[in-house]
Motif scaffolding. Sequence first.
Motif, mmCIF file in Angstrom:
data_model
loop_
_atom_site.group_PDB
_atom_site.id
_atom_site.type_symbol
_atom_site.label_atom_id
_atom_site.label_comp_id
_atom_site.label_asym_id
_atom_site.label_seq_id
_atom_site.Cartn_x
_atom_site.Cartn_y
_atom_site.Cartn_z
ATOM 1 N N VAL A 12 0.886 -1.185 0.000
ATOM 2 C CA VAL A 12 0.000 0.000 0.000
ATOM 3 C C VAL A 12 0.914 1.223 0.000
ATOM 4 O O VAL A 12 1.628 1.475 0.979
ATOM 5 N N ASP A 13 0.902 1.962 -1.102
ATOM 6 C CA ASP A 13 1.747 3.155 -1.227
ATOM 7 C C ASP A 13 1.240 4.228 -0.252
ATOM 8 O O ASP A 13 0.053 4.585 -0.298
ATOM 9 N N PRO A 14 2.108 4.741 0.629
ATOM 10 C CA PRO A 14 1.616 5.731 1.601
ATOM 11 C C PRO A 14 1.062 7.003 0.954
ATOM 12 O O PRO A 14 0.242 7.699 1.552
ATOM 13 N N ARG A 15 1.483 7.284 -0.303
ATOM 14 C CA ARG A 15 0.898 8.470 -0.973
ATOM 15 C C ARG A 15 -0.574 8.236 -1.286
ATOM 16 O O ARG A 15 -1.360 9.174 -1.334
ATOM 17 N N ASP A 16 -0.974 6.960 -1.462
ATOM 18 C CA ASP A 16 -2.407 6.656 -1.629
ATOM 19 C C ASP A 16 -3.167 7.020 -0.353
ATOM 20 O O ASP A 16 -4.325 7.460 -0.404
ATOM 21 N N SER A 17 -2.500 6.801 0.793
ATOM 22 C CA SER A 17 -3.160 7.082 2.076
ATOM 23 C C SER A 17 -3.398 8.583 2.240
ATOM 24 O O SER A 17 -4.403 9.001 2.826
ATOM 25 N N VAL A 18 -2.475 9.403 1.698
ATOM 26 C CA VAL A 18 -2.664 10.856 1.747
ATOM 27 C C VAL A 18 -3.867 11.231 0.872
ATOM 28 O O VAL A 18 -4.709 12.060 1.256
ATOM 29 N N ASP A 19 -3.979 10.617 -0.295
ATOM 30 C CA ASP A 19 -5.108 10.917 -1.195
ATOM 31 C C ASP A 19 -6.445 10.587 -0.521
ATOM 32 O O ASP A 19 -7.430 11.317 -0.681
ATOM 33 N N ALA A 20 -6.478 9.482 0.220
ATOM 34 C CA ALA A 20 -7.730 9.093 0.884
ATOM 35 C C ALA A 20 -8.112 10.113 1.956
ATOM 36 O O ALA A 20 -9.294 10.464 2.108
ATOM 37 N N VAL A 21 -7.109 10.617 2.684
ATOM 38 C CA VAL A 21 -7.397 11.639 3.707
ATOM 39 C C VAL A 21 -7.847 12.942 3.043
ATOM 40 O O VAL A 21 -8.798 13.591 3.499
ATOM 41 N N ARG A 22 -7.193 13.304 1.935
ATOM 42 C CA ARG A 22 -7.583 14.540 1.240
ATOM 43 C C ARG A 22 -9.061 14.465 0.832
ATOM 44 O O ARG A 22 -9.807 15.428 0.991
ATOM 45 N N LEU A 23 -9.472 13.302 0.334
ATOM 46 C CA LEU A 23 -10.860 13.142 -0.105
ATOM 47 C C LEU A 23 -11.824 13.135 1.088
ATOM 48 O O LEU A 23 -12.901 13.739 1.028
ATOM 49 N N ALA A 24 -11.420 12.493 2.166
ATOM 50 C CA ALA A 24 -12.274 12.481 3.375
ATOM 51 C C ALA A 24 -12.481 13.908 3.892
ATOM 52 O O ALA A 24 -13.588 14.291 4.280
ATOM 53 N N LEU A 25 -11.413 14.694 3.869
ATOM 54 C CA LEU A 25 -11.522 16.070 4.378
ATOM 55 C C LEU A 25 -12.379 16.923 3.447
ATOM 56 O O LEU A 25 -13.111 17.818 3.902
ATOM 57 N N ALA A 26 -12.334 16.643 2.137
ATOM 58 C CA ALA A 26 -13.203 17.375 1.195
ATOM 59 C C ALA A 26 -14.665 17.028 1.455
ATOM 60 O O ALA A 26 -15.554 17.886 1.348
ATOM 61 N N ILE A 27 -14.933 15.773 1.802
ATOM 62 C CA ILE A 27 -16.305 15.362 2.147
ATOM 63 C C ILE A 27 -16.780 16.144 3.376
ATOM 64 O O ILE A 27 -17.896 16.674 3.407
ATOM 65 N N ILE A 28 -15.920 16.234 4.368
ATOM 66 C CA ILE A 28 -16.298 16.961 5.594
ATOM 67 C C ILE A 28 -16.538 18.434 5.268
ATOM 68 O O ILE A 28 -17.533 19.035 5.709
ATOM 69 N N GLN A 29 -15.662 19.007 4.455
ATOM 70 C CA GLN A 29 -15.813 20.419 4.080
ATOM 71 C C GLN A 29 -17.127 20.650 3.330
ATOM 72 O O GLN A 29 -17.855 21.616 3.594
ATOM 73 N N SER A 30 -17.456 19.745 2.408
ATOM 74 C CA SER A 30 -18.694 19.908 1.643
ATOM 75 C C SER A 30 -19.910 19.767 2.550
ATOM 76 O O SER A 30 -20.854 20.560 2.467
ATOM 77 N N ALA A 31 -19.886 18.764 3.424
ATOM 78 C CA ALA A 31 -21.040 18.558 4.312
ATOM 79 C C ALA A 31 -21.239 19.771 5.226
ATOM 80 O O ALA A 31 -22.370 20.165 5.513
ATOM 81 N N ARG A 32 -20.147 20.378 5.665
ATOM 82 C CA ARG A 32 -20.270 21.524 6.585
ATOM 83 C C ARG A 32 -20.711 22.786 5.843
ATOM 84 O O ARG A 32 -21.455 23.591 6.382
ATOM 85 N N SER A 33 -20.226 22.957 4.604
ATOM 86 C CA SER A 33 -20.507 24.200 3.883
ATOM 87 C C SER A 33 -21.773 24.127 3.043
ATOM 88 O O SER A 33 -22.325 25.146 2.646
ATOM 89 N N GLY A 34 -22.228 22.916 2.733
ATOM 90 C CA GLY A 34 -23.365 22.763 1.828
ATOM 91 C C GLY A 34 -22.972 22.990 0.378
ATOM 92 O O GLY A 34 -23.834 23.036 -0.502
ATOM 93 N N GLN A 35 -21.670 23.138 0.109
ATOM 94 C CA GLN A 35 -21.194 23.430 -1.244
ATOM 95 C C GLN A 35 -20.469 22.224 -1.830
ATOM 96 O O GLN A 35 -19.852 21.445 -1.107
ATOM 97 N N ARG A 36 -20.553 22.142 -3.171
ATOM 98 C CA ARG A 36 -19.718 21.162 -3.862
ATOM 99 C C ARG A 36 -18.266 21.636 -3.758
ATOM 100 O O ARG A 36 -17.988 22.817 -3.932
ATOM 101 N N VAL A 37 -17.335 20.706 -3.458
ATOM 102 C CA VAL A 37 -15.924 21.081 -3.296
ATOM 103 C C VAL A 37 -15.148 20.587 -4.510
ATOM 104 O O VAL A 37 -15.215 19.402 -4.861
ATOM 105 N N SER A 38 -14.430 21.508 -5.163
ATOM 106 C CA SER A 38 -13.601 21.123 -6.312
ATOM 107 C C SER A 38 -12.276 20.553 -5.805
ATOM 108 O O SER A 38 -11.690 21.059 -4.850
ATOM 109 N N LEU A 39 -11.809 19.509 -6.466
ATOM 110 C CA LEU A 39 -10.537 18.894 -6.063
ATOM 111 C C LEU A 39 -9.447 19.167 -7.086
ATOM 112 O O LEU A 39 -8.354 18.597 -7.006
ATOM 113 N N LEU A 40 -9.718 20.048 -8.043
ATOM 114 C CA LEU A 40 -8.727 20.334 -9.095
ATOM 115 C C LEU A 40 -7.710 21.347 -8.629
ATOM 116 O O LEU A 40 -7.977 22.162 -7.765
#
Length: 335
Positions: free
Chosen positions: A307-335
Amino acid sequence: METLRFGIIGMGWMGQLHAEVLHQLRSTRLAAIAEIDDARRQAMSARFGVQAYADYREMLADPEIDAVSICVRDLDHLAPVLAAAEAGKQIFLEKPIAATVEDSEAIVSAASRAGVKLMVGHLLRFDPKYRQMRDAVASGQLGDVIHLYARRNSPRTEGPARYRGELPLALHVTVHDLDIILWMLRPHKPVSVYAESVEKLLAPLGTEDSVFALIRFDTGAVAAVESSWVLPAGTPTKLDYQMEVVGTEGASYLSGGYSGLALVSGTGIEFPDNFHQPAVGNVRMGDLRAELEAFASAVLSGEEVPVDPRDSVDAVRLALAIIQSARSGQRVSLL
Ligand SMILES: NC(=O)c1ccc[n+]([C@@H]2O[C@H](COP(=O)([O-])OP(=O)(O)OC[C@H]3O[C@@H](n4cnc5c(N)ncnc54)[C@H](O)[C@@H]3O)[C@@H](O)[C@H]2O)c1
């Protein structure tokens, strides 16, 4: 070196399971533990017959320890990883890699600078069902992926009782499925996420009951992810999980939790764990054993960790974007 000598940092729920496996594998030896809780440290030292430290830095100074398994809570991962890397220990770290992207990247950099291996415990990668589903996607058997769906729901008597609201649900639970979805679709990338969460039963603890997220990928594929940890206490399984992938040429459906083994008593029915870390006789089996064995094998052979640890960073980045979207009510861009 034929046997990897391990120290465990944090002997709570996961640390004890790691200890059982590391005690039992032929390729590993449990050499020491570090635990700040006095009573637990003494009990675990007696149970496993190993040296116990209150301060993990003292354990890290022991040249007889080759590797550490870090099993402290999600918010506390950074400091022991930095210390272990500095001490030149090989590092197995429980998921999620950390609670922020900055800490996650600091962890990857520290291991790389120290020249030690780092693997994060995304144990679903070692579940044959997920692996076979991913291989079906990667081989093109299902065609181009149109959509994915993942569910991971558990009773309120599990995570919320253990963590008392310390952690956001997406970071602690959804991250398992996010890692799998990213793994299935790599090299394609998520471009945006929209999420909604519900805070009802667990609002007094400051955490979510349930999270629903829609993730759009650069291929146009959409992943729908559902996580909850407030199923009723009487739920007969500790984990109700599913995944499906629908593609242009085929589809694949995975389910678990109602595990194929029912134990029925006069008052109810129970579906015991026979996938993550079941005790089979005296042996701790399942994905947890497989991932620790795979880590030890990579260290002993000098190969890349699976399991490449950089994959683990990507999973956390996506989890945090989910939290940000749920809190803000906005779609979050990942680009
Ligand atoms: N892979 C999975 O399916 C899975 C399941 C549950 C938990 N986890 C992960 O495992 C990790 C630990 O979770 P847990 O449920 O075992 O938590 P826990 O609270 O049961 O255990 C944490 C232990 O660490 C000890 N500790 C805290 N700070 C310490 C320090 N500085 N030095 C030594 N010991 C210290 C605590 O006293 C406690 O015993 C978390 O990252 C969690 O996300 C993974």
